[in-house]
Design a protein around this motif. Sequence first.
Motif, PDB file in Angstrom:
ATOM      1  N   ARG A  24       0.817  -1.218   0.000  1.00 13.44           N
ATOM      2  CA  ARG A  24       0.000   0.000   0.000  1.00 13.44           C
ATOM      3  C   ARG A  24       0.852   1.271   0.000  1.00 13.44           C
ATOM      4  N   LEU A  25       1.925   1.279   0.796  1.00 15.20           N
ATOM      5  CA  LEU A  25       2.778   2.471   0.895  1.00 15.20           C
ATOM      6  C   LEU A  25       3.944   2.442  -0.091  1.00 15.20           C
ATOM      7  N   ASN A  26       4.091   1.318  -0.796  1.00 12.76           N
ATOM      8  CA  ASN A  26       5.202   1.146  -1.742  1.00 12.76           C
ATOM      9  C   ASN A  26       6.551   1.356  -1.046  1.00 12.76           C
ATOM     10  N   ILE A  27       6.709   0.643   0.082  1.00 11.25           N
ATOM     11  CA  ILE A  27       7.960   0.687   0.829  1.00 11.25           C
ATOM     12  C   ILE A  27       8.455  -0.747   1.027  1.00 11.25           C
ATOM     13  N   PRO A  28       9.749  -0.923   1.244  1.00  3.71           N
ATOM     14  CA  PRO A  28      10.284  -2.284   1.415  1.00  3.71           C
ATOM     15  C   PRO A  28       9.730  -2.984   2.656  1.00  3.71           C
ATOM     16  N   HIS A  29       9.576  -4.296   2.527  1.00  9.07           N
ATOM     17  CA  HIS A  29       9.159  -5.149   3.642  1.00  9.07           C
ATOM     18  C   HIS A  29      10.369  -5.962   4.087  1.00  9.07           C
ATOM     19  N   VAL A  30      10.645  -5.944   5.373  1.00  9.04           N
ATOM     20  CA  VAL A  30      11.745  -6.713   5.953  1.00  9.04           C
ATOM     21  C   VAL A  30      11.137  -7.702   6.942  1.00  9.04           C
ATOM     22  N   GLU A  31      11.368  -8.986   6.680  1.00  9.94           N
ATOM     23  CA  GLU A  31      10.871 -10.030   7.563  1.00  9.94           C
ATOM     24  C   GLU A  31      12.039 -10.533   8.402  1.00  9.94           C
ATOM     25  N   LEU A  32      11.987 -10.286   9.703  1.00  6.42           N
ATOM     26  CA  LEU A  32      13.111 -10.629  10.576  1.00  6.42           C
ATOM     27  C   LEU A  32      13.442 -12.119  10.572  1.00  6.42           C
ATOM     28  N   ASP A  33      12.453 -12.964  10.360  1.00  3.52           N
ATOM     29  CA  ASP A  33      12.736 -14.402  10.308  1.00  3.52           C
ATOM     30  C   ASP A  33      13.760 -14.731   9.218  1.00  3.52           C
ATOM     31  N   TYR A  34      13.682 -14.044   8.071  1.00  3.13           N
ATOM     32  CA  TYR A  34      14.641 -14.297   6.992  1.00  3.13           C
ATOM     33  C   TYR A  34      16.057 -13.887   7.375  1.00  3.13           C
ATOM     34  N   LEU A  35      16.170 -12.918   8.246  1.00  2.21           N
ATOM     35  CA  LEU A  35      17.493 -12.468   8.685  1.00  2.21           C
ATOM     36  C   LEU A  35      18.035 -13.332   9.820  1.00  2.21           C
ATOM     37  N   HIS A  36      17.147 -14.017  10.519  1.00  3.75           N
ATOM     38  CA  HIS A  36      17.513 -14.805  11.698  1.00  3.75           C
ATOM     39  C   HIS A  36      17.801 -16.277  11.393  1.00  3.75           C
ATOM     40  N   TRP A  37      17.049 -16.850  10.465  1.00  2.00           N
ATOM     41  CA  TRP A  37      17.147 -18.285  10.201  1.00  2.00           C
ATOM     42  C   TRP A  37      17.883 -18.567   8.902  1.00  2.00           C
ATOM     43  N   GLU A  38      18.883 -19.410   9.002  1.00  2.00           N
ATOM     44  CA  GLU A  38      19.579 -19.942   7.839  1.00  2.00           C
ATOM     45  C   GLU A  38      18.879 -21.242   7.432  1.00  2.00           C
ATOM     46  N   PRO A  39      19.244 -21.837   6.288  1.00  2.00           N
ATOM     47  CA  PRO A  39      18.672 -23.137   5.929  1.00  2.00           C
ATOM     48  C   PRO A  39      18.882 -24.172   7.040  1.00  2.00           C
TER      49      PRO A  39
END
Length: 169
Positions: A24-39
């Motif tokens: 809606r705001l056309n701003i980036p989305h950062v999901e902390l789980d992607y930064l915290h968990w490796e494969p």
Amino acid sequence: MQRISVVGTSGSGKTTLAQQISRRLNIPHVELDYLHWEPNWVEVPNEVMRSRVSQALSGNSWVVDGNYSIVRDIVWARADTVIWLDYSWPVVMSRILWRTLSRVVTQQEVCNGNRETWQTTFSRDSVILWALNTYHKKRREYPQLFTKPEYAHLRIVHLRSPSECKKLY
């Protein structure tokens, strides 16, 4: 609202709301789980997590979702708004159960190639168990955190039901 942190118990809809705000705001989305968990569900060291979050939130506008206390000081210091999804126990539990079962059956990727399985669902690492163990703690913790002087700059949006949340967008 240009730097928004979406928080709430596991299963409350943080990621879904953050994605909607991002579009809606056309701003980036950062999901902390992607930064915290490796494969393979390997957690990154705290200093790596803090570095990744600092880099991800270096821009002028973003919406981030997650409850990682190890980076709360970074996220909230840079945020202008915190949206707290503070839903009732039945709402949260029904959502977490449905989401978990759906992910297990469909083998939907959660993050970085990780998937929920029947084994993890019924283990000590279960997201359902995590929600059970943290629900009441988070409901007590957030109001206290919001009164701290270092977070006085934040606009707090306290949403108590999915219907209140829908009014945002």
